[in-house]
Design a protein around this motif. Structure first.
Motif, mmCIF file in Angstrom:
data_model
loop_
_atom_site.group_PDB
_atom_site.id
_atom_site.type_symbol
_atom_site.label_atom_id
_atom_site.label_comp_id
_atom_site.label_asym_id
_atom_site.label_seq_id
_atom_site.Cartn_x
_atom_site.Cartn_y
_atom_site.Cartn_z
ATOM 1 N N LEU A 1 46.511 24.932 41.872
ATOM 2 C CA LEU A 1 46.478 26.357 41.560
ATOM 3 C C LEU A 1 47.612 26.707 40.613
ATOM 4 C CD1 LEU A 1 44.731 28.788 42.554
ATOM 5 C CD2 LEU A 1 46.582 29.324 44.113
ATOM 6 N N TYR A 2 47.227 27.261 39.465
ATOM 7 C CA TYR A 2 48.191 27.739 38.493
ATOM 8 C C TYR A 2 48.050 29.259 38.399
ATOM 9 C CZ TYR A 2 48.174 22.772 37.478
ATOM 10 O OH TYR A 2 48.236 21.410 37.601
ATOM 11 N N SER A 3 48.798 29.882 37.517
ATOM 12 C CA SER A 3 48.828 31.339 37.472
ATOM 13 C C SER A 3 47.453 31.959 37.265
ATOM 14 C CB SER A 3 49.774 31.803 36.369
ATOM 15 O OG SER A 3 49.773 33.208 36.268
ATOM 16 N N GLN A 4 46.665 31.436 36.329
ATOM 17 C CA GLN A 4 45.377 32.052 36.010
ATOM 18 C C GLN A 4 44.206 31.075 36.070
ATOM 19 O OE1 GLN A 4 44.729 35.120 35.675
ATOM 20 N NE2 GLN A 4 46.691 36.131 35.294
ATOM 21 N N ARG A 5 44.412 29.906 36.628
ATOM 22 C CA ARG A 5 43.299 28.968 36.741
ATOM 23 C C ARG A 5 43.485 28.080 37.956
ATOM 24 N NH1 ARG A 5 46.545 25.689 33.457
ATOM 25 N NH2 ARG A 5 46.367 23.444 33.885
#
Length: 392
Positions: free
Chosen positions: A153-157
């Motif tokens: 999990l990254y900030s926007q994806r």
């Protein structure tokens, strides 16, 4: 004649009161003897010296004799309770602090999470590390219980990797939410359901969306009020999959997944920091430890979401539910106390051999026959045999 009869009745009444009083005292005395007998301290059957402050411990579900510990020395150590002197294996990592352990796929894999979401995955038959595709600056990461998928999990994806073949890990799906204005607040945390079919994704504002891995789409949205002003930190499925616990800065919430109903257990608490949030394996209770002026704990009953039991004064360092959900283990610096969740009656004390010693972190073996507890800063892992304890 009437006076004589009255005297006889008074004598009979007096004798009856004496007999009843003696009987009551005798029963109370016997009960106290029973309680004292039950509260005799149980000493450990094994002790391991990890050599540094311990962050987490975990029994292997494949073999309850095998216990893993991870410490702030960035080492994972594997122990056999029958050989407490030398660890079976030491797995080293020099890149970041390691904070938690979890066995996957019925004990075939051991997962260790780092402070910055880095993950170490090991095959427990060979103890070889499986190299996972992960970038820096992860918000969160999770691996499905059967070790089929890795979610980064990254900030926007969110990247969903197929890890069923460790020799050929492939990118299965990329989930993006930048096109949805409401979810510009970014991803924050994630967790797989116990059956591995769903992936819950928590957003910074407190919303949770559930991705169905088979249908490859979002099937549920658990929305908080727009004025909640939450800053979500972590989410966790219960073992029966019916609940999701959501933790933000100073609040603790419980979601009924099917009903999409949110119950706020603690909100804007001034007591202190919320720590050690745990759900009983049978899904009937949720417990947490608070760190403020003192260490205290609260137990809620489910599905009501009402406080079932609490201790507001003390120096409690951890709590653990037995696998059958009938017993609560509570630890303070001096001892570990077993309490019946049905009667809320303490019935057993666990102590270190010859000296007082509680546990800063505790876990039951999968079959409930043993309890392992770490002394935290002391670096000692203790194992108690609790198979013969009777809480009645």
């Amino acid at each position: 004649m009437k006076i004589k009869n009255l005297s006889i009745w008074l004598i009979i009444l007096f004798v009856g009161v004496v007999i009843l009083g003696f009987s009551t005292w005798h029963q109370w005395n016997e009960n106290q003897k029973t309680i004292i007998e039950r509260m005799r301290p149980i000493t450990p059957i094994a002790e391991f010296n990890h050599g540094s402050m311990i962050e987490d411990i975990e029994f292997s579900p494949a073999n309850s004799n095998i216990i893993a510990s991870v410490g702030d020395d960035k080492n994972i150590k594997i122990w056999n309770k029958n050989n407490p002197i030398t660890p079976i294996k030491i797995i080293q990592d020099n890149e970041e602090d390691l904070i938690s352990l979890e066995y996957l796929n019925n004990g075939q894999l051991l997962l260790c999470k780092g402070l910055h979401r880095k993950m170490i995955l090991c095959n427990t038959s060979s103890w070889e590390r499986i190299i996972l595709p992960q970038e820096k600056f992860l918000w969160d990461a999770a691996i499905s219980p059967s070790a089929d998928y890795l979610a980064n999990l990254y900030s926007q994806r969110l990247e969903l990797w197929d890890i069923r073949n460790p020799d050929e890990i492939v990118l299965a799906k990329v989930i993006k939410e930048i096109q949805h204005i409401k979810y510009h607040n970014s991803f924050k945390c994630t967790d797989f359901s116990p059956n591995g079919k769903w992936l819950a994704i928590g957003y910074e504002n407190g919303d949770i969306r559930i991705w169905d891995l088979e249908q490859e789409k979002f099937i549920k949205t658990l929305s908080v009020p727009s004025d909640s002003h939450l800053h979500l930190r972590d989410i966790e499925f219960s073992l029966n999959g019916n609940w999701i616990v959501a933790l933000d800065q100073n609040s603790l919430s419980l979601w009924d997944v099917q009903q999409k109903k949110r119950t706020v257990l603690l909100e804007n608490t001034r007591i202190g920091f919320i720590q050690n949030v745990k759900i009983s394996p049978d899904g009937r209770y949720i417990g947490t430890r608070m760190h403020g002026k003192s260490y205290e704990y609260i137990i809620w009953s489910l599905p009501e979401g009402q406080i079932y039991h609490s201790a507001t004064e003390g120096n409690f360092s951890d709590l653990a539910f037995s696998p059958d959900g009938k017993t609560l283990a509570i630890s303070d610096p001096g001892e570990v106390i077993f309490m019946s969740l049905e009667t809320l009656t303490p019935h057993t004390i666990l102590k270190a051999g010859g000296i007082l010693g509680g546990a800063s972190d505790m876990t039951f073996s999968p079959d409930g026959s043993m309890l392992a507890g770490s002394s935290g800063f002391g670096g000692i892992v203790r194992v108690w045999d609790v198979s013969e304890i009777d809480d009645k």
